[in-house]
Design an enzyme around this catalytic site. Structure first.
Site, short mmCIF file in Angstrom:
data_model
loop_
_atom_site.label_atom_id
_atom_site.label_comp_id
_atom_site.label_asym_id
_atom_site.label_seq_id
_atom_site.Cartn_x
_atom_site.Cartn_y
_atom_site.Cartn_z
N HIS A 16 71.30 51.67 52.37
CA HIS A 16 70.79 52.70 51.46
C HIS A 16 71.74 52.81 50.26
O HIS A 16 72.66 53.62 50.24
CB HIS A 16 70.70 54.04 52.20
N HIS A 18 71.44 52.91 46.02
CA HIS A 18 70.64 52.90 44.79
C HIS A 18 71.35 52.06 43.74
O HIS A 18 72.51 52.30 43.42
CB HIS A 18 70.44 54.32 44.28
N HIS A 196 62.55 58.25 51.31
CA HIS A 196 63.45 59.39 51.40
C HIS A 196 62.72 60.58 51.99
O HIS A 196 61.62 60.93 51.54
CB HIS A 196 63.97 59.77 50.01
N GLU A 199 65.99 65.31 53.57
CA GLU A 199 67.23 65.62 52.85
C GLU A 199 67.06 67.02 52.30
O GLU A 199 67.47 68.01 52.90
CB GLU A 199 67.46 64.58 51.74
N ASP A 277 74.68 55.75 49.35
CA ASP A 277 73.67 56.36 48.47
C ASP A 277 73.93 55.99 47.00
O ASP A 277 73.37 55.04 46.49
CB ASP A 277 73.66 57.87 48.68
N ASP A 278 74.74 56.79 46.31
CA ASP A 278 75.11 56.56 44.90
C ASP A 278 76.63 56.74 44.80
O ASP A 278 77.10 57.79 44.36
CB ASP A 278 74.40 57.56 43.99
#
Length: 332
Positions: A16, A18, A196, A199, A277-278
């Site tokens: 995962h 981005h 997604h 969350e 994630d980021d």
């Protein structure tokens, strides 16, 4: 314990990530300078990305992405991202790519961008030892119609390198089922599916993802812990969660790693993996995630080896690639 015995030193699988969200801020600042684009407002005084909440984060994300305008820009980004991944021991990564940022959802333009990204990824695999595969990503708050165009881009380029479809964006916009057409199109093209949920959308969004999109993985999914029946459903269906603890803490879902539900989900039998994630937005790396989880839950080498086994088993890659990665994991 020697450095070689530390969990953070293990080879890692990340599911995962981005793509644009992994762009180092110094890379984006330099590109903005070269293109004479003023995005200074998105940076903190120390040069990191600055945002106040999740919606603001999405705005900063899209502002940073605005300087990525050509296939060559994305080729350079590919190398920068994979170099960072390799520095943190990642040997296989699945990265969310959005045709919305690569040609505006036009299939012909998307092919040009994808060619540049894939060539750069192949070179990075040789140079850094990290394998990258792409998951095409509709942006939820761009709406269902744009998602159909994105899914068409995915279907037209499905294969050994583009391996899945996975929706991101603002969970507060619409419902999972609004995007069923796009997911059906991708499924018919042989792509694997994730989205997604769980969350900011809560447990109900996970139920919708399972019921309306029939996905086999969930991005985040951590708020499933609030619904015992949902946890049991995840176990029964063997759905894998792409958990990003550091992201969840920074965005305020949980106050710290110790209160994060990843351990409880795992203990309940849910398949969990660990990702960033980021990473530059959330001041994290895969090494830091491992260190923080080890500190919070006392997890040792066997726990993290097991997490990586779950991750590569849940990866969307072809079986030859899976076997190659498993061989590298077993060496550790």
């Amino acid at each position: 314990m020697t450095s070689a015995e530390l969990p953070a030193e293990l080879p890692k699988v990340e599911l995962h990530l981005h793509f644009e969200g992994a762009a180092p801020p110094e890379f984006i600042r330099q590109l903005a300078f070269e293109k004479k684009i003023d995005i200074s407002r998105i940076f903190a005084p120390d040069g990191s990305y600055a945002f106040e909440n999740f919606v603001h984060f999405l705005q900063v994300y899209e502002a940073a992405t605005s300087v990525l305008q050509t296939p060559e820009d994305f080729a350079q980004l590919t190398r920068a991202v994979l170099e960072k991944s390799a520095e943190n021991g990642v040997i296989y990564t699945e990265t969310f790519l959005s045709p919305d940022f690569c040609g505006g959802g036009d299939v012909a333009a998307w092919r040009e961008y994808l060619h540049a990204i894939q060539e750069a990824a192949n070179r990075a695999e040789v140079d850094f030892g990290v394998i990258m595969r792409g998951i095409v990503t509709p942006v939820r708050h761009f709406g269902p119609d744009q998602a159909k165009r994105t899914a068409l881009c995915a279907a037209e380029t499905a294969g050994d390198w583009i391996v899945g479809l996975g929706m991101g964006g603002d969970e507060g916009k619409g419902h999972q089922g609004d995007f069923a057409y796009a997911f059906d199109m991708a499924r018919e093209a042989g792509l694997r599916l994730t989205t997604h949920a769980g969350e900011f959308g809560g447990p109900q969004s996970v139920w919708e993802a399972i019921r309306d999109l029939n996905v086999e993985r969930i991005g985040h999914g951590v708020r499933a812990i609030e619904d015992r029946a949902l946890v049991q459903e995840l176990v029964a269906r063997q759905i894998t969660l792409e958990v990003c603890p550091g992201s969840n803490v920074v965005l305020g879902l949980y106050p710290d790693f110790k209160t994060h539900p990843i351990a409880r989900l795992r203990d309940a039998g849910v398949k969990v993996t660990v990702s960033t994630d980021d990473p530059p937005f959330f001041h994290t790396t895969m090494r830091r995630e491992y260190d923080m989880l080890a500190e919070a839950f006392g997890w040792g080498m066997d726990d993290f080896r097991a997490l990586n086994t779950v991750a590569i088993d849940a990866a969307f890659c072809d079986e030859d690639t899976r076997a190659r990665v498993k061989k590298e994991l077993e060496k550790a």
